[in-house]
Design a protein around this motif. Sequence first.
Motif, PDB file in Angstrom:
ATOM      1  N   ALA B  26       0.797  -1.229   0.000  1.00 21.78           N
ATOM      2  CA  ALA B  26       0.000   0.000   0.000  1.00 21.78           C
ATOM      3  C   ALA B  26       0.830   1.279   0.000  1.00 21.78           C
ATOM      4  O   ALA B  26       0.465   2.241  -0.650  1.00 21.78           O
ATOM      5  CB  ALA B  26      -0.949   0.000   1.183  1.00 21.78           C
ATOM      6  N   ALA B  29       4.149   3.393  -3.230  1.00 22.51           N
ATOM      7  CA  ALA B  29       4.041   4.084  -4.510  1.00 22.51           C
ATOM      8  C   ALA B  29       5.073   5.200  -4.620  1.00 22.51           C
ATOM      9  O   ALA B  29       5.452   5.594  -5.703  1.00 22.51           O
ATOM     10  CB  ALA B  29       2.635   4.630  -4.713  1.00 22.51           C
ATOM     11  N   GLN B  30       5.508   5.721  -3.473  1.00 23.27           N
ATOM     12  CA  GLN B  30       6.546   6.747  -3.454  1.00 23.27           C
ATOM     13  C   GLN B  30       7.544   6.445  -2.353  1.00 23.27           C
ATOM     14  O   GLN B  30       7.230   5.743  -1.394  1.00 23.27           O
ATOM     15  CB  GLN B  30       5.946   8.132  -3.191  1.00 23.27           C
ATOM     16  CG  GLN B  30       5.250   8.731  -4.389  1.00 23.27           C
ATOM     17  CD  GLN B  30       4.615  10.054  -4.043  1.00 23.27           C
ATOM     18  OE1 GLN B  30       5.206  10.869  -3.351  1.00 23.27           O
ATOM     19  NE2 GLN B  30       3.404  10.268  -4.505  1.00 23.27           N
ATOM     20  N   MET B  93       0.398  12.264   4.610  1.00 16.40           N
ATOM     21  CA  MET B  93       0.653  11.395   3.464  1.00 16.40           C
ATOM     22  C   MET B  93       0.378   9.925   3.810  1.00 16.40           C
ATOM     23  O   MET B  93      -0.117   9.161   2.998  1.00 16.40           O
ATOM     24  CB  MET B  93       2.108  11.569   3.037  1.00 16.40           C
ATOM     25  CG  MET B  93       2.337  11.372   1.562  1.00 16.40           C
ATOM     26  SD  MET B  93       4.076  11.400   1.156  1.00 16.40           S
ATOM     27  CE  MET B  93       4.637  12.898   1.868  1.00 16.40           C
ATOM     28  N   LEU B  94       0.717   9.527   5.030  1.00 16.28           N
ATOM     29  CA  LEU B  94       0.544   8.121   5.402  1.00 16.28           C
ATOM     30  C   LEU B  94      -0.882   7.799   5.811  1.00 16.28           C
ATOM     31  O   LEU B  94      -1.302   6.646   5.773  1.00 16.28           O
ATOM     32  CB  LEU B  94       1.472   7.769   6.562  1.00 16.28           C
ATOM     33  CG  LEU B  94       2.916   7.534   6.161  1.00 16.28           C
ATOM     34  CD1 LEU B  94       3.767   7.350   7.395  1.00 16.28           C
ATOM     35  CD2 LEU B  94       3.036   6.327   5.273  1.00 16.28           C
ATOM     36  N   SER B  95      -1.602   8.815   6.222  1.00 15.34           N
ATOM     37  CA  SER B  95      -3.008   8.700   6.630  1.00 15.34           C
ATOM     38  C   SER B  95      -3.302   7.420   7.402  1.00 15.34           C
ATOM     39  O   SER B  95      -2.750   7.194   8.469  1.00 15.34           O
ATOM     40  CB  SER B  95      -3.930   8.865   5.421  1.00 15.34           C
ATOM     41  OG  SER B  95      -3.647   7.894   4.432  1.00 15.34           O
ATOM     42  N   VAL B  96      -4.129   6.546   6.870  1.00 18.13           N
ATOM     43  CA  VAL B  96      -4.623   5.417   7.671  1.00 18.13           C
ATOM     44  C   VAL B  96      -3.570   4.359   7.938  1.00 18.13           C
ATOM     45  O   VAL B  96      -3.733   3.542   8.831  1.00 18.13           O
ATOM     46  CB  VAL B  96      -5.807   4.725   6.979  1.00 18.13           C
ATOM     47  CG1 VAL B  96      -6.976   5.652   6.937  1.00 18.13           C
ATOM     48  CG2 VAL B  96      -5.439   4.260   5.599  1.00 18.13           C
ATOM     49  N   PHE B  97      -2.495   4.358   7.183  1.00 14.73           N
ATOM     50  CA  PHE B  97      -1.600   3.208   7.278  1.00 14.73           C
ATOM     51  C   PHE B  97      -0.798   3.166   8.570  1.00 14.73           C
ATOM     52  O   PHE B  97      -0.317   2.106   8.962  1.00 14.73           O
ATOM     53  CB  PHE B  97      -0.699   3.145   6.056  1.00 14.73           C
ATOM     54  CG  PHE B  97      -1.484   2.799   4.827  1.00 14.73           C
ATOM     55  CD1 PHE B  97      -1.976   1.520   4.661  1.00 14.73           C
ATOM     56  CD2 PHE B  97      -1.798   3.752   3.892  1.00 14.73           C
ATOM     57  CE1 PHE B  97      -2.749   1.196   3.563  1.00 14.73           C
ATOM     58  CE2 PHE B  97      -2.565   3.436   2.788  1.00 14.73           C
ATOM     59  CZ  PHE B  97      -3.039   2.155   2.622  1.00 14.73           C
ATOM     60  N   ARG B 150       7.222   7.766 -11.951  1.00 17.67           N
ATOM     61  CA  ARG B 150       7.143   9.223 -12.018  1.00 17.67           C
ATOM     62  C   ARG B 150       8.434   9.883 -12.471  1.00 17.67           C
ATOM     63  O   ARG B 150       8.463  11.086 -12.710  1.00 17.67           O
ATOM     64  CB  ARG B 150       6.874   9.803 -10.615  1.00 17.67           C
ATOM     65  CG  ARG B 150       5.607   9.405 -10.033  1.00 17.67           C
ATOM     66  CD  ARG B 150       5.639   9.713  -8.531  1.00 17.67           C
ATOM     67  NE  ARG B 150       4.404   9.277  -7.955  1.00 17.67           N
ATOM     68  CZ  ARG B 150       3.294   9.985  -8.043  1.00 17.67           C
ATOM     69  NH1 ARG B 150       3.319  11.169  -8.583  1.00 17.67           N
ATOM     70  NH2 ARG B 150       2.174   9.519  -7.565  1.00 17.67           N
ATOM     71  N   ASN B 155      10.457  13.009  -4.480  1.00 14.56           N
ATOM     72  CA  ASN B 155       9.886  14.156  -5.187  1.00 14.56           C
ATOM     73  C   ASN B 155      10.921  15.013  -5.905  1.00 14.56           C
ATOM     74  O   ASN B 155      10.632  16.153  -6.269  1.00 14.56           O
ATOM     75  CB  ASN B 155       9.055  15.046  -4.233  1.00 14.56           C
ATOM     76  CG  ASN B 155       7.750  14.370  -3.902  1.00 14.56           C
ATOM     77  OD1 ASN B 155       7.244  13.568  -4.687  1.00 14.56           O
ATOM     78  ND2 ASN B 155       7.200  14.677  -2.745  1.00 14.56           N
ATOM     79  N   ILE B 175       2.845   2.927 -10.563  1.00 11.33           N
ATOM     80  CA  ILE B 175       2.292   3.501  -9.338  1.00 11.33           C
ATOM     81  C   ILE B 175       0.942   2.895  -8.987  1.00 11.33           C
ATOM     82  O   ILE B 175       0.366   3.217  -7.963  1.00 11.33           O
ATOM     83  CB  ILE B 175       2.174   5.043  -9.411  1.00 11.33           C
ATOM     84  CG1 ILE B 175       1.350   5.448 -10.635  1.00 11.33           C
ATOM     85  CG2 ILE B 175       3.527   5.686  -9.450  1.00 11.33           C
ATOM     86  CD1 ILE B 175       0.996   6.909 -10.615  1.00 11.33           C
ATOM     87  N   LEU B 176       0.445   1.991  -9.829  1.00 15.77           N
ATOM     88  CA  LEU B 176      -0.826   1.340  -9.503  1.00 15.77           C
ATOM     89  C   LEU B 176      -0.574   0.124  -8.603  1.00 15.77           C
ATOM     90  O   LEU B 176       0.487  -0.485  -8.655  1.00 15.77           O
ATOM     91  CB  LEU B 176      -1.527   0.905 -10.790  1.00 15.77           C
ATOM     92  CG  LEU B 176      -1.910   2.045 -11.727  1.00 15.77           C
ATOM     93  CD1 LEU B 176      -2.637   1.508 -12.935  1.00 15.77           C
ATOM     94  CD2 LEU B 176      -2.774   3.056 -11.000  1.00 15.77           C
ATOM     95  N   PRO B 177      -1.579  -0.226  -7.772  1.00  9.83           N
ATOM     96  CA  PRO B 177      -1.388  -1.331  -6.819  1.00  9.83           C
ATOM     97  C   PRO B 177      -0.908  -2.643  -7.443  1.00  9.83           C
ATOM     98  O   PRO B 177      -0.061  -3.310  -6.835  1.00  9.83           O
ATOM     99  CB  PRO B 177      -2.775  -1.492  -6.185  1.00  9.83           C
ATOM    100  CG  PRO B 177      -3.428  -0.170  -6.344  1.00  9.83           C
ATOM    101  CD  PRO B 177      -2.885   0.423  -7.613  1.00  9.83           C
TER     102      PRO B 177
END
Lengths: 201, 199
Positions: B26, B29-30, B93-97, B150, B155, B175-177
């Motif tokens: 999850a 991606a970056q 950026m990490l939010s729920v994880f 990217r 970044n 960048i897709l799962p």
Amino acid sequence: MKKFSNTYIFFYLGGLVFAVALLLSLAALGLKPKQEVNRQREKAVQILKAAGYDAADKADAVRLLGEVAKARTSPAGREMYDIHCADGSDGIVVYVDGKGLWGPIWGYVVMDESMSEIKGVVFFHKSETPGLGANIVEPEFEHRFDGKKLRDANGHFVPLRVFKGGGHADDPHGVDAVSGATITSRGVENMLSQSLKEVVQ
Amino acid sequence: MKKYLGPLNRENPILVQVLGVCSALAVTAQLKPAVVMALSVTVVCALSNLIISLIRNTIPPRVRIIVQLLVVSFFVVMVDMFLQAYVYDVSKMLSVFVGLIITNCIVMGRLEAFALSHKPLPSLMDGLMNGLGYGLVLVVVGSLRELLGRGTLWNIRIMPQALYEAGYLDNGLMILPPMALILIGSLIWIFNRKPKNAR
């Protein structure tokens, strides 16, 4: 192996839960002011950025926002600001909110005084997927909205469309979506059309 | 020292034990969220290993999972609150994880398999090394996906503009799962291949 009585287990767990709860509450109370300052500052920085200010000095952002912007509410109760933009023109900031894929998304849209053209936007999200939907907060995505038109030739409100391959130079109402985040992009589209509809007539 | 290095190599929690795959898919991606996630898991894993090891003789075996969960949750919520207070950008950026570290099998796996039966210091080392072993994979996968998907790292643009002018395109699939699954799957395959001289 030691044998543990039920009473022991009961009090052991009770004590542990109490200790953990106590420590967490204390930490939450202690850190809350700092988190709140972070949020206020973040908000001020973002609104200023959308209005063209280079708010590099984060600590000063809340004060600067107070100087250049005046808060008011729309007739529908929406949070708005009359703001003096960095390029010398006057503009209007509108708070927008909606749903992403996993949770709420929201943001601020800066428009010119006649509410017909977007000068800048900033977005926030609670729990969009990192690296995908969460990219709606990236400046690269937000700048795709700059200069987009909110009214047609007759002055009627036209909602922006956010879709894959959108954002051609000859389409003033279309914006390219975030790749890999179709539902979040659609959420942005709905958020903008529904929130701005209340304000832009 | 050498006995603790297994998680970085032949006992890697993701590549060999195939634990903690969910978050590894999850947040990679970056690079930046991958690094912060790796650090958070390392901190949680090391500290909860230490605490569980310290109180291991007082824990009734029948409720040990509940006790472990309590300790892990405590550290995860702490980490979350500290991220929000001190590195607000990254926590967004990490939010729920971050919250989901509680259910990361590596953390609980190490508590069950190691901390419950070892002294505090070795447990701390074990948690630290397992966290780092997890982090290593996250950083590798995160770098690959960000670079190829990217053209940036942390970044910062890495792929030269000239390459794009010559017709190079970022690979959006990276960048897709699904690509995380394919990359981690490939790494697992490479890591578990039989050495040439094996029986």
